[in-house]
Design a protein around this motif. Structure first.
Motif, PDB file in Angstrom:
ATOM      1  N   GLY A   1     -46.231  25.630   8.726  1.00  0.00           N
ATOM      2  CA  GLY A   1     -45.307  25.294   7.654  1.00  0.00           C
ATOM      3  C   GLY A   1     -43.893  25.775   7.924  1.00  0.00           C
ATOM      4  O   GLY A   1     -42.919  25.070   7.637  1.00  0.00           O
ATOM      5  N   THR A   2     -43.759  26.976   8.489  1.00  0.00           N
ATOM      6  CA  THR A   2     -42.426  27.511   8.812  1.00  0.00           C
ATOM      7  C   THR A   2     -41.751  26.656   9.877  1.00  0.00           C
ATOM      8  O   THR A   2     -40.553  26.349   9.775  1.00  0.00           O
ATOM      9  N   ILE A   3     -42.507  26.279  10.896  1.00  0.00           N
ATOM     10  CA  ILE A   3     -41.947  25.426  11.951  1.00  0.00           C
ATOM     11  C   ILE A   3     -41.506  24.089  11.362  1.00  0.00           C
ATOM     12  O   ILE A   3     -40.417  23.585  11.685  1.00  0.00           O
ATOM     13  N   ALA A   4     -42.344  23.530  10.493  1.00  0.00           N
ATOM     14  CA  ALA A   4     -41.996  22.247   9.872  1.00  0.00           C
ATOM     15  C   ALA A   4     -40.724  22.372   9.031  1.00  0.00           C
ATOM     16  O   ALA A   4     -39.847  21.495   9.068  1.00  0.00           O
ATOM     17  N   ALA A   5     -40.615  23.450   8.252  1.00  0.00           N
ATOM     18  CA  ALA A   5     -39.442  23.653   7.403  1.00  0.00           C
ATOM     19  C   ALA A   5     -38.178  23.812   8.236  1.00  0.00           C
ATOM     20  O   ALA A   5     -37.113  23.269   7.895  1.00  0.00           O
ATOM     21  N   VAL A   6     -38.284  24.554   9.331  1.00  0.00           N
ATOM     22  CA  VAL A   6     -37.116  24.759  10.206  1.00  0.00           C
ATOM     23  C   VAL A   6     -36.715  23.442  10.867  1.00  0.00           C
ATOM     24  O   VAL A   6     -35.521  23.138  11.012  1.00  0.00           O
ATOM     25  N   LEU A   7     -37.708  22.643  11.271  1.00  0.00           N
ATOM     26  CA  LEU A   7     -37.407  21.334  11.854  1.00  0.00           C
ATOM     27  C   LEU A   7     -36.688  20.433  10.860  1.00  0.00           C
ATOM     28  O   LEU A   7     -35.804  19.651  11.221  1.00  0.00           O
ATOM     29  N   ASN A   8     -37.056  20.539   9.596  1.00  0.00           N
ATOM     30  CA  ASN A   8     -36.397  19.741   8.568  1.00  0.00           C
ATOM     31  C   ASN A   8     -35.001  20.250   8.231  1.00  0.00           C
ATOM     32  O   ASN A   8     -34.167  19.511   7.708  1.00  0.00           O
ATOM     33  N   ALA A   9     -34.750  21.526   8.529  1.00  0.00           N
ATOM     34  CA  ALA A   9     -33.487  22.154   8.123  1.00  0.00           C
ATOM     35  C   ALA A   9     -32.398  22.080   9.186  1.00  0.00           C
ATOM     36  O   ALA A   9     -31.209  22.149   8.854  1.00  0.00           O
ATOM     37  N   PHE A  10     -32.777  21.962  10.464  1.00  0.00           N
ATOM     38  CA  PHE A  10     -31.793  22.025  11.543  1.00  0.00           C
ATOM     39  C   PHE A  10     -31.957  20.849  12.506  1.00  0.00           C
ATOM     40  O   PHE A  10     -33.079  20.381  12.721  1.00  0.00           O
ATOM     41  N   PRO A  11     -30.862  20.395  13.086  1.00  0.00           N
ATOM     42  CA  PRO A  11     -30.954  19.323  14.090  1.00  0.00           C
ATOM     43  C   PRO A  11     -31.586  19.834  15.375  1.00  0.00           C
ATOM     44  O   PRO A  11     -31.532  21.034  15.674  1.00  0.00           O
ATOM     45  N   MET A  12     -32.163  18.934  16.136  1.00  0.00           N
ATOM     46  CA  MET A  12     -32.850  19.317  17.369  1.00  0.00           C
ATOM     47  C   MET A  12     -31.885  19.951  18.375  1.00  0.00           C
ATOM     48  O   MET A  12     -32.289  20.791  19.174  1.00  0.00           O
ATOM     49  N   SER A  13     -30.603  19.569  18.320  1.00  0.00           N
ATOM     50  CA  SER A  13     -29.633  20.142  19.251  1.00  0.00           C
ATOM     51  C   SER A  13     -29.523  21.657  19.089  1.00  0.00           C
ATOM     52  O   SER A  13     -29.266  22.374  20.061  1.00  0.00           O
ATOM     53  N   GLN A  14     -29.713  22.150  17.867  1.00  0.00           N
ATOM     54  CA  GLN A  14     -29.693  23.598  17.640  1.00  0.00           C
ATOM     55  C   GLN A  14     -31.051  24.234  17.940  1.00  0.00           C
ATOM     56  O   GLN A  14     -31.123  25.337  18.481  1.00  0.00           O
ATOM     57  N   LEU A  15     -32.119  23.538  17.597  1.00  0.00           N
ATOM     58  CA  LEU A  15     -33.455  24.102  17.783  1.00  0.00           C
ATOM     59  C   LEU A  15     -33.830  24.235  19.250  1.00  0.00           C
ATOM     60  O   LEU A  15     -34.694  25.039  19.601  1.00  0.00           O
ATOM     61  N   LYS A  16     -33.190  23.446  20.111  1.00  0.00           N
ATOM     62  CA  LYS A  16     -33.454  23.571  21.550  1.00  0.00           C
ATOM     63  C   LYS A  16     -33.055  24.949  22.083  1.00  0.00           C
ATOM     64  O   LYS A  16     -33.518  25.371  23.140  1.00  0.00           O
ATOM     65  N   LYS A  17     -32.195  25.640  21.334  1.00  0.00           N
ATOM     66  CA  LYS A  17     -31.709  26.950  21.776  1.00  0.00           C
ATOM     67  C   LYS A  17     -32.644  28.090  21.380  1.00  0.00           C
ATOM     68  O   LYS A  17     -32.392  29.236  21.745  1.00  0.00           O
ATOM     69  N   VAL A  18     -33.704  27.793  20.606  1.00  0.00           N
ATOM     70  CA  VAL A  18     -34.590  28.849  20.120  1.00  0.00           C
ATOM     71  C   VAL A  18     -35.205  29.682  21.260  1.00  0.00           C
ATOM     72  O   VAL A  18     -35.238  30.914  21.167  1.00  0.00           O
ATOM     73  N   PRO A  19     -35.692  29.069  22.365  1.00  0.00           N
ATOM     74  CA  PRO A  19     -36.202  29.900  23.468  1.00  0.00           C
ATOM     75  C   PRO A  19     -35.152  30.867  24.011  1.00  0.00           C
ATOM     76  O   PRO A  19     -35.475  32.015  24.346  1.00  0.00           O
ATOM     77  N   VAL A  20     -33.902  30.419  24.087  1.00  0.00           N
ATOM     78  CA  VAL A  20     -32.823  31.295  24.556  1.00  0.00           C
ATOM     79  C   VAL A  20     -32.601  32.437  23.563  1.00  0.00           C
ATOM     80  O   VAL A  20     -32.350  33.578  23.960  1.00  0.00           O
ATOM     81  N   LEU A  21     -32.711  32.134  22.277  1.00  0.00           N
ATOM     82  CA  LEU A  21     -32.531  33.161  21.248  1.00  0.00           C
ATOM     83  C   LEU A  21     -33.616  34.227  21.352  1.00  0.00           C
ATOM     84  O   LEU A  21     -33.345  35.423  21.205  1.00  0.00           O
ATOM     85  N   PHE A  22     -34.861  33.805  21.603  1.00  0.00           N
ATOM     86  CA  PHE A  22     -35.938  34.784  21.789  1.00  0.00           C
ATOM     87  C   PHE A  22     -35.671  35.650  23.025  1.00  0.00           C
ATOM     88  O   PHE A  22     -35.942  36.859  23.010  1.00  0.00           O
ATOM     89  N   LYS A  23     -35.134  35.042  24.062  1.00  0.00           N
ATOM     90  CA  LYS A  23     -34.804  35.808  25.263  1.00  0.00           C
ATOM     91  C   LYS A  23     -33.748  36.859  24.959  1.00  0.00           C
ATOM     92  O   LYS A  23     -33.826  37.999  25.433  1.00  0.00           O
TER      93      LYS A  23
END
Length: 263
Positions: A43-65
């Motif tokens: 549900g959290t992943i789905a909500a985040v996908l609905n809230a942000f464009p994919m161009s920003q979400l592609k950076k999530v692995p970098v953010l975890f790093k």
């Protein structure tokens, strides 16, 4: 490695685990309720996908790093020493003499600023260009932190949703009282997971990203003042005095004590 992130996660898990044991809640309930994990994480992943464009979400692995990697920035004390050396060279040989030093600079922001000084750009142009660079960086960092911040907002609410779903299932079978008790307990596992992930993981992750961004911004502002001071022809000693305000009081005192002991 950023040990504080890993240590924080481990302590959080241990605290919840021991807390459940001390309260008499079975730890097995966390392992035998896959539906709760699906509701919270899915549900959290789905909500985040609905809230942000994919161009920003592609950076999530970098953010975890970034979260699990120790931030390596040039020492402010070392940076001040560099500016004093460059100021001395500029006053003695002129700004063009700094051209050889530019190739040795690894930081792109600092290198760009010093290059503009050597190229003879006006002070206001340099300041505006570097400030815009900082603003663009802050915007990128803020968008990354916002992803985790929003996830931290959604997760606890999804925990309530998971509890409601579990209670609906539990109340559908009121004939078996013992089974009803287990079903109600399992229903609240989703609430536990939602609150834990929201306030132990996602919100703190967002805050850590903001703190790292703040430290980098402060370092870049020190660089701007040093760059413009060199262009203005300020003496090395005055540059040092001007830039010392960017050091914590303890480091300032230590630097002053070291210099006077050497004298």
């Amino acid at each position: 490695m950023e040990r504080s992130t890993l240590i924080g996660i481990i302590i959080g898990l241990i605290a919840v685990g021991f807390g459940m044991v001390l309260k008499g809640a079975p730890l097995s309930s966390l392992l035998t309720n896959p539906a709760a994990y699906l509701i919270i994480f899915g549900g959290t992943i789905a909500a985040v996908l609905n809230a942000f464009p994919m161009s920003q979400l592609k950076k999530v692995p970098v953010l975890f790093k970034i979260l699990f990697t120790r931030q390596v920035l040039i020492s402010r004390t070392e940076l001040i020493d560099h500016f004093m050396t460059w100021a001395q060279t500029a006053r003695r040989e002129g700004l063009l003499a700094l051209e050889n030093s530019i190739d040795e600079i690894k930081d792109p922001f600092l290198k760009n600023g010093m290059k503009m000084v050597v190229d003879g750009r006006e002070m206001e142009f340099i300041r505006d260009a570097l400030e815009q660079d900082i603003e663009a960086m802050q915007s990128r960092h803020q968008s990354g932190a916002q992803i985790f911040s929003q996830a931290g907002t959604y997760a606890p609410t999804l925990g309530v949703l998971g509890a409601v779903i579990g209670l609906i299932a539990a109340l559908g079978n009121l004939s078996d009282i013992e089974q009803l008790g287990h079903a109600i307990a399992a229903a609240f596992v989703a609430t536990l997971l939602g609150i834990f992930t929201g306030y132990v993981l996602w919100h703190p992750f967002a805050n850590k990203l903001r703190q790292k961004s703040k430290e980098e911004v402060e370092l870049k502002r020190l660089m701007i003042e040093g760059i413009l001071s060199i262009q203005a022809g300020i003496s090395p000693s005055n540059i040092e005095e001007k830039l010392l305000v960017y050091l914590p009081a303890a480091e300032r005192e230590e630097r002053w004590r070291t210099k006077h002991v050497e004298k």
